[in-house]
Design an enzyme around this catalytic site. Sequence first.
Site, mmCIF file in Angstrom:
data_model
loop_
_atom_site.group_PDB
_atom_site.id
_atom_site.type_symbol
_atom_site.label_atom_id
_atom_site.label_comp_id
_atom_site.label_asym_id
_atom_site.label_seq_id
_atom_site.Cartn_x
_atom_site.Cartn_y
_atom_site.Cartn_z
ATOM 1 C CB CYS A 292 -4.425 -2.444 -12.667
ATOM 2 S SG CYS A 292 -5.760 -2.076 -11.518
ATOM 3 C CB SER A 293 -2.208 -6.178 -16.582
ATOM 4 O OG SER A 293 -1.264 -6.446 -17.603
#
Length: 689
Positions: free
Chosen positions: A444-445
């Site tokens: 989720c970066s």
Amino acid sequence: MPGSKSSLVSSYKDVKNDTSDLNEVKILDEKGSVAKRTVTLIEKDGYPDSVYMNAAKIFQGIHTEKSKDRMLVQYGNNSESPVLAFKDEHSRRVSYELAFSALKYQDLLEEILLDSGVYPCQSIPDELTSLLVVMLYDLQDRKFEARKIFDQEEPVEEVREIGHYLYSCKTKLAAALARCRIKYDALSIEHFVPETIWKQEQRVSALPFCVWINTFKISLEDVISNLEMKGLKKVESVSDFNHYTYAMDQHCHDVLVFPSSLKEELLNLDLFADCKLLLQDKSRSLAVHSAQALLNPGDDIIVAHTGSHLTIAHMSVLTNHGMSTIFVCGVKSSAKEEELRNIFSHMGCENIQLLHEDFTELEPTDRRLQKATVILLIPQCSGLGVGNPMEFILSEHRDAGLLQDLFQGFVSEDKLSILAERQLNELIHALKFNKVQAIVYCTCSVYPQENELVVKKALESGVEGDKVQPYRLIPPVFSTCSDSETSTEIFFKMEPSEISSGCFVAVLEREKDSSKKVPAKDILAYAAEKGLLDSISEGKPKEEKKQKVKRRKRTDRKPKAAEPLHHQTGAHVKAEVPVSKAVSDTQQKHVCRTKAVSSTASVPKGVPNIPVSKAVSNTRQKNVHQTNSHDQLKKSADPDSHTAVPKVPKRTSHLSPPGKVSERQTPARRARHKGVVLKPEKITSPPER
């Protein structure tokens, strides 16, 4: 001075009215039931002592550290990781929320403590300053009213002392808050929230939320029927959202999307209480569907991190019909194992096996994992792409440091390097499993250092060796049953927006070995598992039926064998040569069989033992021509035979080829003399005059 006192009381009343207005707005926006509103009002009476202690420990680790020239409030040493003990999930949630609220208003709360003279206090050591700040935020949020004491829980002495101290100074604290608002011309305390946090909260409040369907407990049709009974209408996409609407996700066939305004109301439905609908960020559903699309029937999958139990349960739901086992790594304690087993049992998941080892501690040759062909790797990441950081931390059991990064608006270079190195090591370890055919990597970066660069470095490492096929990048395929189009991009990326969270998905698959041919039955089984044989399977019974009819016709058309003579002639035994074209076909296709028969064929008594191959050779020299007269047939008969060959009636057959056979002898009659069964030809009788 009297005027000053009157102004102070007036400011104190304004503070009470301001916080009261904020609470009322919050309740009206929820549009929930009366019971839900009552719970909200009870929480404004305060929390149990354990919640304050846990919130203080969390805040101690995430508070903003200032430079020495600006460090007026001392927080003591925070080098050690705090040990948190939550009574239940609700206590855990409110502890994190209280700590994050203290972080958002840290500057304001410190200024109130200093301006009011409440801090410093000799009776409160620096190690308890975090508890002082957390409880001060809760006191102003309760409009400086007394806290309710929860008798059912064991009291914590430090909490009771600091709570009593703050409440005794409530007038000074309220006056200090009023002066800060006047100083900064703030209509409410929301003015003191940093701009990055304010924008994030505004986006979260309007962000649609996703739920996936637990088909162990309910079908998609029943869910839709339930929602329609509640008055919700299905629309095509998120852009068509009204209040009571929902849509099917475009990538995952079992995910529904709802407007943010319905969140509180829907979470109170029995569908959520019975684990029929599960609330989870869409990025995790994308990862699960990507992994499921790579599985063959009966293949196992390795989940490298425990993460959220919802991710594991979703994987179980999607793979249950394929008889796959899900191996989950990193379940260290027996208490955690028992907790997860109870959760999975309640959700109906049975094909899950928990492993105590961390993923990097597993040997690639572990016997338990020999059927595993896919690895789902969701490593710890910076997480700045998530829509709701609080929900992400709570559901994924992630570090509260994400709140600090979110507050700052970025991740430090040192922390980013540590995360990227750990992610690379885990991905390289996944490449060492020779039996594994595919790896799904998801974060989720928003940083390439944790996404594309990690994947490319792992592929360049070459750790898989020369004995197995190398990996290559392929576009993720989330579901063959969904309406989504197959992506042409190697990586799947979603940037954080007003309608979705951000995520990154990469799929690494071994190159196909062209020297190995996959059996047809395996290809058909795989295609059937993916739902690709619907049209073929529908037409299959018709084809089988046609084949059965053809076989039946062939059986019905089997000719009756010609009645054998009482004694065969010598010529018949020497070479059983069929008439016309049958002889040449037999010579071409069964030469080897003829040679074998020549050594094993039995000869009737009284007949010279002449090899069959020699007879065939003689026949070739004569060009397989039969004699045209009954006299030549009679001369070739065995002289020892006592039975004469019956004479053929003089009858002309219109089927006899000209120049080849006698006009007085039919092919069937000649074949009967030679002992050969001839397939009858259909003779059409001439029409009667």
